[in-house]
Design a protein around this motif. Structure first.
Motif, PDB file in Angstrom:
ATOM      1  N   GLU A  80       0.634   3.642   1.981  1.00 41.55           N
ATOM      2  CA  GLU A  80       0.944   3.859   3.393  1.00 41.55           C
ATOM      3  C   GLU A  80       2.151   3.027   3.827  1.00 41.55           C
ATOM      4  O   GLU A  80       3.034   3.520   4.536  1.00 41.55           O
ATOM      5  CB  GLU A  80      -0.279   3.518   4.242  1.00 41.55           C
ATOM      6  N   ASP A 110      -4.778   7.759  -2.256  1.00 37.67           N
ATOM      7  CA  ASP A 110      -5.326   7.165  -1.042  1.00 37.67           C
ATOM      8  C   ASP A 110      -4.234   6.314  -0.396  1.00 37.67           C
ATOM      9  O   ASP A 110      -3.542   5.566  -1.089  1.00 37.67           O
ATOM     10  CB  ASP A 110      -6.536   6.301  -1.414  1.00 37.67           C
ATOM     11  N   SER A 146      -4.143   2.722  -1.443  1.00 38.54           N
ATOM     12  CA  SER A 146      -3.892   2.362  -2.849  1.00 38.54           C
ATOM     13  C   SER A 146      -2.732   1.386  -2.925  1.00 38.54           C
ATOM     14  O   SER A 146      -1.732   1.523  -2.217  1.00 38.54           O
ATOM     15  CB  SER A 146      -3.549   3.614  -3.667  1.00 38.54           C
ATOM     16  N   SER A 154       0.859  -1.185   0.000  1.00 40.75           N
ATOM     17  CA  SER A 154       0.000   0.000   0.000  1.00 40.75           C
ATOM     18  C   SER A 154       0.895   1.236   0.000  1.00 40.75           C
ATOM     19  O   SER A 154       2.064   1.179   0.408  1.00 40.75           O
ATOM     20  CB  SER A 154      -0.915   0.017   1.226  1.00 40.75           C
TER      21      SER A 154
END
Length: 185
Positions: A117, A138, A141, A115
């Protein structure tokens, strides 16, 4: 007034950060420069918190140079001596403020699909920007890395440029094995 936080590749009116060394090995392509940086990582004290970047030099003698910055400002003397002993031309400072990072914290764990993040939390990458998309992606994502993640220094931040891919995923803009222009002619 508090001075701005500076990265190893942040050129300011005060000049280049002194613990960055640039190596000119007369390279003509990024693949060779990436290989040289990985060789340096295996043989020199470029610790996990340091950086190794490629830089395009234009002008009369176009080429790719590499810069290395150890995590600590106390290691460059040994590194400089070893590089010179290996026959390289070494200068202090980075040639510019927009290096393409090959060696950086977390580069070795950016494999498979992660991700956004996760990419930001396990690596030195400060931000992910998606081509053609406003704002930040996002955090959830999914980024398919292809084990080739080359962020660029931009205004003192390490930024990974990504692009949309199949199934709503993202991929790094730079691919590991690009097709040469006009390959089918």
């Amino acid at each position: 007034m508090t001075p701005p936080v500076r990265t190893p590749y942040d050129l300011t009116p005060y000049g280049p950060t002194p613990y960055v060394l640039t190596v000119d090995a007369c390279l003509r392509d990024l693949r060779a420069a990436d290989h040289l940086l990985r060789t340096f990582a295996a043989e020199l004290p470029v610790t996990s918190g340091g950086f190794g970047c490629t830089h395009l030099v234009r002008g009369e003698r176009p080429r790719v140079v590499v810069s290395v910055a150890p995590e600590s400002g106390e290691e460059p003397d040994d590194m400089r001596a070893r590089l010179v002993a290996m026959g390289y031309e070494v200068t202090e400072g980075a040639p510019d403020a927009v290096g393409r990072a090959v060696l950086y914290r977390g580069a070795d764990v950016l494999r498979g699909t992660l991700s956004v993040e996760e990419v930001l939390s396990v690596s030195a990458i400060d931000r992910v920007a998606v081509l053609g998309a406003p704002g930040e992606p996002d955090p959830g994502s999914r980024l398919v890395t292809h084990s080739h993640v080359r962020p660029l220094w931009q205004s003192g931040e390490l930024v990974l440029t990504a692009m949309p891919a199949v199934g709503g995923t993202l991929v790094p803009f730079e691919v590991p094995d690009p097709t040469p222009c006009c390959a089918d002619h």
